[in-house]
Design a protein around this motif. Sequence first.
Motif, PDB file in Angstrom:
ATOM      1  N   THR B 209       0.853  -1.193   0.000  1.00 12.15           N
ATOM      2  CA  THR B 209       0.000   0.000   0.000  1.00 12.15           C
ATOM      3  C   THR B 209       0.881   1.233   0.000  1.00 12.15           C
ATOM      4  OG1 THR B 209      -1.688  -1.165   1.247  1.00 12.15           O
ATOM      5  CG2 THR B 209      -1.791   1.227   1.272  1.00 12.15           C
ATOM      6  N   PRO B 210       0.825   2.022  -1.077  1.00 14.08           N
ATOM      7  CA  PRO B 210       1.721   3.188  -1.118  1.00 14.08           C
ATOM      8  C   PRO B 210       1.474   4.170   0.017  1.00 14.08           C
ATOM      9  CG  PRO B 210       0.836   2.718  -3.298  1.00 14.08           C
ATOM     10  CD  PRO B 210       0.102   1.833  -2.351  1.00 14.08           C
ATOM     11  N   TYR B 211       0.183   4.505   0.300  1.00 14.68           N
ATOM     12  CA  TYR B 211      -0.094   5.539   1.313  1.00 14.68           C
ATOM     13  C   TYR B 211      -1.014   4.968   2.378  1.00 14.68           C
ATOM     14  CZ  TYR B 211      -1.817   9.923   3.365  1.00 14.68           C
ATOM     15  OH  TYR B 211      -2.152  10.923   4.238  1.00 14.68           O
ATOM     16  N   PHE B 212      -0.592   5.062   3.619  1.00 10.62           N
ATOM     17  CA  PHE B 212      -1.361   4.549   4.754  1.00 10.62           C
ATOM     18  C   PHE B 212      -1.751   5.728   5.625  1.00 10.62           C
ATOM     19  CE2 PHE B 212      -2.332   2.642   8.732  1.00 10.62           C
ATOM     20  CZ  PHE B 212      -2.525   1.286   8.548  1.00 10.62           C
ATOM     21  N   TRP B 213      -3.004   5.831   5.951  1.00 11.73           N
ATOM     22  CA  TRP B 213      -3.433   6.926   6.818  1.00 11.73           C
ATOM     23  C   TRP B 213      -4.488   6.433   7.799  1.00 11.73           C
ATOM     24  CZ3 TRP B 213      -8.366   9.642   6.025  1.00 11.73           C
ATOM     25  CH2 TRP B 213      -9.150   9.055   5.033  1.00 11.73           C
ATOM     26  N   THR B 214      -4.654   7.191   8.854  1.00 11.21           N
ATOM     27  CA  THR B 214      -5.569   6.820   9.921  1.00 11.21           C
ATOM     28  C   THR B 214      -6.730   7.802   9.938  1.00 11.21           C
ATOM     29  OG1 THR B 214      -3.644   6.069  11.143  1.00 11.21           O
ATOM     30  CG2 THR B 214      -5.693   6.251  12.366  1.00 11.21           C
ATOM     31  N   ASN B 215      -7.922   7.272  10.040  1.00  5.35           N
ATOM     32  CA  ASN B 215      -9.121   8.109  10.005  1.00  5.35           C
ATOM     33  C   ASN B 215      -9.382   8.698  11.392  1.00  5.35           C
ATOM     34  OD1 ASN B 215     -11.451   9.284   9.120  1.00  5.35           O
ATOM     35  ND2 ASN B 215     -12.663   7.416   9.148  1.00  5.35           N
ATOM     36  N   ARG B 216      -8.937   9.908  11.596  1.00  6.90           N
ATOM     37  CA  ARG B 216      -9.169  10.592  12.870  1.00  6.90           C
ATOM     38  C   ARG B 216      -8.947  12.082  12.650  1.00  6.90           C
ATOM     39  NH1 ARG B 216      -3.700   8.243  15.795  1.00  6.90           N
ATOM     40  NH2 ARG B 216      -2.253   9.328  14.437  1.00  6.90           N
ATOM     41  N   LEU B 217      -9.051  12.854  13.735  1.00  6.96           N
ATOM     42  CA  LEU B 217      -8.920  14.299  13.596  1.00  6.96           C
ATOM     43  C   LEU B 217      -7.476  14.697  13.267  1.00  6.96           C
ATOM     44  CD1 LEU B 217     -10.877  16.653  13.830  1.00  6.96           C
ATOM     45  CD2 LEU B 217     -10.306  16.853  16.228  1.00  6.96           C
ATOM     46  N   TRP B 218      -6.524  14.067  13.949  1.00  8.90           N
ATOM     47  CA  TRP B 218      -5.134  14.391  13.705  1.00  8.90           C
ATOM     48  C   TRP B 218      -4.566  13.412  12.668  1.00  8.90           C
ATOM     49  CZ3 TRP B 218      -0.333  12.484  13.312  1.00  8.90           C
ATOM     50  CH2 TRP B 218       0.724  13.402  13.324  1.00  8.90           C
ATOM     51  N   GLY B 219      -4.063  13.960  11.575  1.00 16.79           N
ATOM     52  CA  GLY B 219      -3.353  13.110  10.610  1.00 16.79           C
ATOM     53  C   GLY B 219      -4.249  12.373   9.634  1.00 16.79           C
ATOM     54  N   GLY B 220      -5.542  12.628   9.659  1.00 19.10           N
ATOM     55  CA  GLY B 220      -6.452  11.959   8.728  1.00 19.10           C
ATOM     56  C   GLY B 220      -6.727  12.835   7.517  1.00 19.10           C
ATOM     57  N   VAL B 221      -7.960  13.309   7.431  1.00 15.13           N
ATOM     58  CA  VAL B 221      -8.341  14.174   6.314  1.00 15.13           C
ATOM     59  C   VAL B 221      -7.869  15.608   6.559  1.00 15.13           C
ATOM     60  CG1 VAL B 221     -10.337  15.181   5.130  1.00 15.13           C
ATOM     61  CG2 VAL B 221     -10.342  12.775   5.717  1.00 15.13           C
ATOM     62  N   VAL B 222      -7.803  15.995   7.839  1.00 19.16           N
ATOM     63  CA  VAL B 222      -7.583  17.409   8.163  1.00 19.16           C
ATOM     64  C   VAL B 222      -6.291  18.000   7.556  1.00 19.16           C
ATOM     65  CG1 VAL B 222      -7.383  19.079  10.047  1.00 19.16           C
ATOM     66  CG2 VAL B 222      -9.033  17.233  10.203  1.00 19.16           C
ATOM     67  N   PRO B 223      -5.142  17.314   7.563  1.00 17.13           N
ATOM     68  CA  PRO B 223      -3.967  17.933   6.929  1.00 17.13           C
ATOM     69  C   PRO B 223      -4.188  18.229   5.448  1.00 17.13           C
ATOM     70  CG  PRO B 223      -3.413  15.781   7.850  1.00 17.13           C
ATOM     71  CD  PRO B 223      -4.810  16.075   8.242  1.00 17.13           C
ATOM     72  N   TRP B 224      -4.974  17.378   4.800  1.00 19.76           N
ATOM     73  CA  TRP B 224      -5.291  17.630   3.383  1.00 19.76           C
ATOM     74  C   TRP B 224      -6.159  18.878   3.261  1.00 19.76           C
ATOM     75  CZ3 TRP B 224      -2.520  14.960   0.030  1.00 19.76           C
ATOM     76  CH2 TRP B 224      -2.016  13.716   0.411  1.00 19.76           C
ATOM     77  N   LEU B 225      -7.068  19.067   4.223  1.00 13.25           N
ATOM     78  CA  LEU B 225      -7.910  20.273   4.215  1.00 13.25           C
ATOM     79  C   LEU B 225      -7.044  21.516   4.412  1.00 13.25           C
ATOM     80  CD1 LEU B 225     -10.921  19.167   6.501  1.00 13.25           C
ATOM     81  CD2 LEU B 225     -10.800  19.130   4.008  1.00 13.25           C
ATOM     82  N   PHE B 226      -6.107  21.430   5.361  1.00 15.63           N
ATOM     83  CA  PHE B 226      -5.222  22.571   5.625  1.00 15.63           C
ATOM     84  C   PHE B 226      -4.427  22.932   4.362  1.00 15.63           C
ATOM     85  CE2 PHE B 226      -4.592  23.302  10.432  1.00 15.63           C
ATOM     86  CZ  PHE B 226      -5.908  22.974  10.704  1.00 15.63           C
ATOM     87  N   ALA B 227      -3.918  21.904   3.676  1.00 12.95           N
ATOM     88  CA  ALA B 227      -3.125  22.149   2.472  1.00 12.95           C
ATOM     89  C   ALA B 227      -3.973  22.748   1.348  1.00 12.95           C
ATOM     90  CB  ALA B 227      -2.471  20.849   2.002  1.00 12.95           C
ATOM     91  N   ASN B 228      -5.283  22.538   1.447  1.00  4.61           N
ATOM     92  CA  ASN B 228      -6.168  23.114   0.428  1.00  4.61           C
ATOM     93  C   ASN B 228      -6.787  24.422   0.933  1.00  4.61           C
ATOM     94  OD1 ASN B 228      -7.129  22.852  -2.208  1.00  4.61           O
ATOM     95  ND2 ASN B 228      -9.094  22.032  -1.518  1.00  4.61           N
ATOM     96  N   ASP B 229      -6.172  24.996   1.947  1.00  5.29           N
ATOM     97  CA  ASP B 229      -6.583  26.285   2.504  1.00  5.29           C
ATOM     98  C   ASP B 229      -8.040  26.286   2.971  1.00  5.29           C
ATOM     99  OD1 ASP B 229      -6.095  28.808   3.373  1.00  5.29           O
ATOM    100  OD2 ASP B 229      -6.487  29.788   1.448  1.00  5.29           O
TER     101      ASP B 229
END
Lengths: 331, 469
Positions: B209-229
């Motif tokens: 699996t190239p990218y592994f992520w955890t579904n939670r507030l820290w380190g889940g979707v939120v960093p992607w949201l931050f990067a998309n302003d």
Amino acid sequence: MTNTEIRPVGPEPSRIRRSRRNRGTGQPRKASESTAATTLRTRGTRLLAVLFLAPTVVGIVVFTVVPIVGSVVLSLFQWDVIDDPRWAGAANYREILTDSTVLVSFRNTLVFMVLAVALQLLIALVLAIAVNGQMPKWLRSVFRSAFFFPLVLSAASISVVMKYLFNQDFGPVNWLLGTVGVPSVPWLTSENGAMAAVVLAYVWQQFGFSFLLFVGGLNNIPKEVHEAASLDGASGVRKHLAITLPLLSPTLLVASVVGIINALQVFEQPYVLTAGGPGDSTRTVVMVIYETAFEQLRFGEASAVGVLLFALIMAVTALQFRLSRRYVHYQ
Amino acid sequence: MTDSLLSRRALMRYGAYGAGAAALAGVAAGWDRLTGADIPGRDDGSLVIATLGSAFNPEAQRALRDGFREVHPDIRIRINPVQAYDWSDFFSKILTQIAAGTAPDLVYVATEGVQLFAQRLGVPLDRWAKRDAAELRTYFADVHPSLVESMMYEGSLYQLPVEFNAADMYLNSRVLERAGADLPDDDWTHDDFTTLLRAMKRSNGDRFTPYFWTNRLWGGVVPWLFANDTNLLTESKAPGGDWLWNSFYPEAQRRGRGGGYRWTTPLADSDRVTEVYDYLSSLVQEDLCTRPEGGDGRNLVGVFSTGRVGVTPAGGFWAGGLHQAGMKPADYDVRYFPRRRTRRHQFGAAGYAMLRTSKMRDEAWEFIKYTARKDVMTQLFAANQTTPARRSMVDEARYRETGPAHWQVFYDTLDKIPTTGPIPAPPQVNEVEQLLIKHTGTALASPGAVRPALRRLQGDLEKAMEREV
């Protein structure tokens, strides 16, 4: 109406009178002496019974009745642990009965109950019949221990292991399936897969209890009945359907009542394996109670959900006993 | 009259039973609740400090206890390590202790719970911080103001941050090598990220699996949201806090600072959030990353260190974990999170919060100050299980043995990207996180599921944010 029709069951009054004699002398006791002794003996027996039962009754009252009453009372209040409870009346019930998550959790719990109990009873019954068949005694002991063993393990720790086993990307279950050409199954990441994984994890751990009950029940069925059926030319399947199942029906009733009560309270497996997801697909009622109370600090609403679950369990159990009058056969 | 009908006497009897039960219930409801504090001998006069069990190992806890005793022999302390799976679980257990009447004096609280504790349970540290300003000056000079601001609520300071972790990106060197790829640039983008994942997928087997992520507030979707302003909730800052900024930070660093963050209207169904979910959904469909429910941090170190995962978001805390798993410094490295509209990162910090129920507040403050000392933090964070909040502690010596080579990224995420901010954690954080996890799972379940799921997330978040905590 004749006398014979209204005669009470038990020894005749004259016989009772005859038995009331002094020990040792064999002479009849005086009426007052005899009544006093009987009263004393009865009182002593009653006192002894009360003394023996008291710890259990106190335990039931303190640890069962009081929490139930407490939950009912709390369900009428709003309480967040930190501040004092505030009267809410029926507002908590109105809130939860319009909450889609709560309603879905009841549906999930009922679906889970049906699947898990049916599978658990089926597996336990088949294995009990198989173990009860012709095999060396030591091998029978090995199977009995092996099937019962998961029951003594912690559900949470089993679920952690199961989570690894069912992992779609790295889990051994999909790896094994892959070796026989079955494509990767999204066990924990699809709605049906997640429910299947939770049911399998639960059944694997729980069927040992029903299995033991069935083994005991099968041993109580007289061999002569099966032998007579064999002499009449009944096949193995026919014997199990016409003899084993009806005679095992009291055991089946107990196993299903206990199984259903346990299944309606399932928590650890869905909580650890799927956290209720994907979406709400494996969120159960007890999970909602835990989340509402301990994560959202809404103890009143959580208690209201608990009261509804209690009512559901009572209703389902009462229904089972009602139906049992028709389907359960006692020898 | 038939048997099935109640007689008047029976009716009266049942009525009396009902009245009795109601009276009992009333008495029970009105009765002063017995709590753990009513048990004789339960309170031994110690300052009780609840920590997340895994935050410090037993040796570090002993050092903390013994060291504090040397400085303050008159204050008895008892450390209560609470075992919990994550911060949400930890807070639940602390709240249970509070409900049981055995509340600790101090609780180790991460960003997830700062506002919840501040609003309902915490004591502002302002008066002590002002009183001991001279003593604290070296601490604040060494700690990035973003971390301090994340510990403020409505103008008051509630914790001194001792650790933090920003969501940076870890890369497995062996996997990069197999893919024939170099370590990405500092300024890599979403597109670079996707290209890298595809290269990794091509050069590794099916069970990779190239990218592994955890579904939670820290380190889940939120960093992607931050990067998309964008963010999960509308972000603003509370007024106030000048007393702190003016006392401890130079002009350049205090510009734009306020009295802590406010998170209000949900943004879940906005275009930018939808863009992020569409992107993640495309990664899932292309089999380039784990589905959200599949990601579980508990076995992540194992699968990463054995080369079954190429990339994962993590903070400085992972250096210690990978080292323990047998990875050498050269086996992995770290980069900033790939940018989209911005390079903004998310972080979470932690420190000790003082509870209102504490009767030993001055003693508790002494402990808070003690744990913010550099020598104490050095002892506590020796194993690199987190990123120290003090800039001076994030140095080459710390990462020489564990790696990664680009350890500077950890603090530079704050220093070089000053917009980097804390995860959106209002007082309703537990419900917000639950909803995020639940609807993210649904959104990424199938193509076309993103928009309906985000609409439901928006509705549920609005309800949660309106709820009084």
